[in-house]
Design a protein around this motif. Structure first.
Motif, PDB file in Angstrom:
ATOM      1  N   TYR B  35      10.265  13.005  -7.275  1.00  0.00           N
ATOM      2  CA  TYR B  35      11.451  13.574  -6.632  1.00  0.00           C
ATOM      3  C   TYR B  35      12.587  12.425  -6.815  1.00  0.00           C
ATOM      4  N   GLN B  37      15.722  10.546  -4.885  1.00  0.00           N
ATOM      5  CA  GLN B  37      16.424  10.464  -3.561  1.00  0.00           C
ATOM      6  C   GLN B  37      17.657   9.679  -3.815  1.00  0.00           C
ATOM      7  N   LYS B  41      20.348   9.588   0.805  1.00  0.00           N
ATOM      8  CA  LYS B  41      18.836   9.685   1.308  1.00  0.00           C
ATOM      9  C   LYS B  41      18.620  11.262   0.935  1.00  0.00           C
ATOM     10  N   LEU B  42      19.290  12.101   0.226  1.00  0.00           N
ATOM     11  CA  LEU B  42      18.732  13.258  -0.142  1.00  0.00           C
ATOM     12  C   LEU B  42      17.672  13.399  -0.918  1.00  0.00           C
ATOM     13  N   LEU B  43      16.340  14.140  -0.677  1.00  0.00           N
ATOM     14  CA  LEU B  43      15.211  14.046  -1.380  1.00  0.00           C
ATOM     15  C   LEU B  43      15.130  15.474  -2.013  1.00  0.00           C
ATOM     16  N   LEU B  90      10.991   8.974  -6.608  1.00  0.00           N
ATOM     17  CA  LEU B  90       9.814   8.765  -5.901  1.00  0.00           C
ATOM     18  C   LEU B  90       8.756   9.843  -6.586  1.00  0.00           C
ATOM     19  N   GLY B 108       8.428   3.815  -4.920  1.00  0.00           N
ATOM     20  CA  GLY B 108       9.524   4.410  -5.613  1.00  0.00           C
ATOM     21  C   GLY B 108      10.090   3.502  -6.502  1.00  0.00           C
TER      22      GLY B 108
END
Lengths: 113, 114
Positions: B35, B37, B41-43, B90, B108
């Motif tokens: 992922y 981020q 904080k957008l995942l 992440l 992360g």
């Protein structure tokens, strides 16, 4: 469309109050809705999850209410504690989609003592 | 200790360089994910592997390439990094490649591109 939206962007409540975090989605094939929380300088972790076979899921002070018709769900946190202060992510996935989670943009929750 | 481990914790590099991130899970899971981020904080999911097979491949720039040697290891290489690649990457893992599985995240790798 595979979008998940959350509101509000940030929320502050007093200790002991109930915090309500909202989530909506567009894709009617979504059939799994986990909520993850993320504390500062930490990674997301699963808090609670629901599948549309039920419209409510409870785990202690945390409850998900699910409205399939309106494509909405909400997370209620009763008796909020300062330790609940975190960013909460609503996510969704569809069973055909190999576990691919679509995350909302998050709600930053602050609990004032 | 059973968990998801990532190295390095931080990486600072310049535009155009190549970077590699590593992820290892000791949870006995068979599915792993990358992922991104961002600073807001957008995942967003990038890739996922089930038993070394790529099963989710989102629309990401070609300079990103994942690699899995076995079901416990997942790496991410970025050729010629760009400023917009600055983010936290992440790694996560879960049991099973399908739906309904809890995903466990690693700590992360924070990438800063100057």
């Amino acid at each position: 469309q595979q979008q998940v939206r959350q509101s509000p962007q940030s929320l502050t409540v007093w200790e002991g109050e109930t915090a309500i975090l909202n989530c909506s989605y567009e894709d009617s094939t979504f059939d799994y809705f986990p909520w993850y929380w993320q504390f500062p300088r930490e990674s997301p972790a699963l808090l609670i999850a629901i599948r549309p076979v039920s419209n409510k899921k409870e785990d202690g002070r945390f409850t998900i209410f699910f409205n399939k018709r309106e494509k909405k769900l909400s997370l209620h946190i009763t008796d909020s504690q300062p330790g609940d202060s975190a960013t909460y992510f609503c996510a969704a996935s569809a069973s055909y989609n190999q576990g691919k989670l679509i995350f909302g943009q998050g709600t930053k929750l602050s609990i004032k003592p | 200790e059973t968990a998801v481990f990532q190295t390095p914790n931080y990486h600072v590099t310049q535009v155009g360089n190549e970077v590699s991130f590593n992820c290892k899970q000791t949870l006995g899971h068979d599915t792993m994910y990358w992922y991104k981020q961002d600073s807001k904080k957008l995942l967003k999911i990038m890739f996922s592997y089930n038993n070394k097979q790529l099963i989710v491949n989102e629309t990401v720039p070609r300079r990103f390439s994942p690699q899995s040697s076995d079901k416990a290891h997942l790496n991410l290489r970025i050729k010629s990094v760009e400023p917009e690649d600055s983010a936290v990457y992440l790694c996560a893992s879960s049991v099973g490649g399908g739906n309904y599985a809890e995903q466990f995240f690693g700590p992360g790798t924070r990438l800063t591109v100057l």
